[in-house]
Motif scaffolding. Structure first.
Motif, PDB file in Angstrom:
ATOM      1  N   ASP A  96      16.764   4.308 -12.901  1.00  0.00           N
ATOM      2  CA  ASP A  96      18.222   4.108 -12.911  1.00  0.00           C
ATOM      3  C   ASP A  96      18.809   4.320 -14.308  1.00  0.00           C
ATOM      4  O   ASP A  96      19.947   4.765 -14.456  1.00  0.00           O
ATOM      5  CB  ASP A  96      18.546   2.694 -12.422  1.00  0.00           C
ATOM      6  CG  ASP A  96      20.040   2.449 -12.319  1.00  0.00           C
ATOM      7  OD1 ASP A  96      20.687   3.117 -11.492  1.00  0.00           O
ATOM      8  OD2 ASP A  96      20.576   1.613 -13.072  1.00  0.00           O
TER       9      ASP A  96
ATOM     10  N   ASP B  99      22.162   6.425 -14.445  1.00  0.00           N
ATOM     11  CA  ASP B  99      23.163   5.579 -15.097  1.00  0.00           C
ATOM     12  C   ASP B  99      23.282   5.839 -16.592  1.00  0.00           C
ATOM     13  O   ASP B  99      24.213   5.370 -17.235  1.00  0.00           O
ATOM     14  CB  ASP B  99      22.826   4.107 -14.836  1.00  0.00           C
ATOM     15  CG  ASP B  99      24.042   3.321 -14.419  1.00  0.00           C
ATOM     16  OD1 ASP B  99      25.019   3.965 -13.997  1.00  0.00           O
ATOM     17  OD2 ASP B  99      24.028   2.088 -14.531  1.00  0.00           O
TER      18      ASP B  99
ATOM     19  N   GLN C 156      20.767   3.950  -3.709  1.00  0.00           N
ATOM     20  CA  GLN C 156      21.057   4.564  -5.011  1.00  0.00           C
ATOM     21  C   GLN C 156      21.767   5.908  -4.814  1.00  0.00           C
ATOM     22  O   GLN C 156      22.675   6.261  -5.581  1.00  0.00           O
ATOM     23  CB  GLN C 156      19.742   4.751  -5.788  1.00  0.00           C
ATOM     24  CG  GLN C 156      19.872   5.420  -7.137  1.00  0.00           C
ATOM     25  CD  GLN C 156      20.392   4.473  -8.222  1.00  0.00           C
ATOM     26  OE1 GLN C 156      20.887   3.389  -7.922  1.00  0.00           O
ATOM     27  NE2 GLN C 156      20.296   4.879  -9.457  1.00  0.00           N
TER      28      GLN C 156
END
Ligand code: GRG
Length: 297
Positions: free
Chosen positions: A86, A92, A159
């Motif tokens: 992530d 991200d 996700q």
């Protein structure tokens, strides 16, 4: 009561840490850089709330602690892999996690990618190596449960929805769908796997427990959104205010902080109600729930 929970949770956190420490490949074994990064991503950080849920759920079925330690550690490895991936620039793009540089910053992107992959494989290796249940059939069902919770119809799918939602406005049911998968699926797996390490529960008990876990998974995310909006980077050990900066819809962006807090409280009540069937045996699960909802990072 508070001291009792602190003692209980600390001893379980230590047990998980020790188990992971022993099962992760040693850092001086080739390929050293990858093994070093795996240990960096997993050890010495994190609240370990998912294993705590496994231990507390295991108390409902008198589960063997060694079995629960293995499932809690496997869930934690999947969680650590998800955080490493992530944080990558293609997702991200974050530089801080658990108060230290993210894996790709401390190492490099390719190593971080392989670290996540290897942690995921190790999780399933642990589940296959250890006796988790009284029958091979139940053990296989447990391994399948974690695979489904992590995959495209669970965490990874959530996700994908999250990435597709950047800059869009989601309504509450759409946000809930995303989080039931992205965050909730693994939390549900932690609870159900812990319970399945012990004696067989009735179907009705299993579905009450699953409903409890679904509520806790959502409450976890609601609180995460409130903390992202209100806490500081120093307290969180990760970049605060990231969701708003990235144009991501959150419970706070849709409801505001005060209503988001009310929602967390409603989910807590709903979660506790579904534990009624277990009576006092569920006290530990309630304590872990409160730890999740009252956390400050
Ligand atoms: C990359 C397949 C893939 C999935 C990533 C869970 C997830 C999906 C990403 C994590 C991003 C994030 C911050 C989600 C919010 C909820 C969450 C999982 C917070 C971090 O969990 P904690 O608070 O972390 O349990 P610690 O560090 O305590 O383990």
């Amino acid at each position: 009561m508070i001291a009792d929970f602190q003692n209980w949770s600390q001893s379980r956190q230590v047990r998980i840490e020790t188990f992971l420490e022993e099962r992760l490949p040693v850092a001086d074994c080739a390929p050293e850089r990858l093994h070093h990064a795996m240990r960096y991503a997993v050890l010495g950080g994190g609240k370990r709330v998912r294993p705590l849920l496994s231990f507390a759920a295991g108390e409902l079925s008198n589960a063997d602690e060694m079995r629960v330690t293995a499932v809690g550690a496997a869930v934690e490895l999947i969680h650590a892999y998800s955080l490493v991936h992530d944080d990558l620039p293609c997702m991200d793009d974050d530089v801080l996690r658990r108060g230290k540089p993210t894996c790709h910053v401390a190492y490099d992107e390719a190593t971080a990618l392989l670290t996540g992959d290897s942690l995921q494989s190790l999780a399933f290796q642990l589940l296959a190596e250890q006796c988790l249940a009284d029958s091979a059939q139940i053990q296989l069902e447990m391994i399948k449960l974690l695979a489904q919770a992590s995959g495209s119809r669970g965490m990874a799918g959530g996700q994908a929805v999250d990435l597709a939602s950047v800059g869009k406005s989601l309504n509450l049911p759409e946000l809930e769908f995303m989080h039931i998968h992205k965050t909730g699926a693994l939390i549900r797996a932690a609870v159900m796997l812990g319970a399945r390490c012990g004696g067989q529960l009735h179907n009705e008990q299993l579905s009450s427990l699953d409903h409890f876990a679904k509520c806790v998974g959502l409450a976890f995310q609601v609180v995460d959104d409130v903390l992202d909006a209100e806490a500081t980077t120093a307290t969180l050990g990760k970049t605060a205010g990231k969701d708003a900066d990235n144009g991501k819809p959150t419970y706070v962006s849709i409801l505001g902080v005060s209503q988001a807090r009310e929602l967390a409280e409603k989910l807590r009540r709903d979660a506790f109600q579904s534990l009624d069937t277990f009576g006092t045996e569920a006290a530990r699960l309630k304590q872990v729930t409160d730890f999740i909802i009252q956390r400050e990072f």
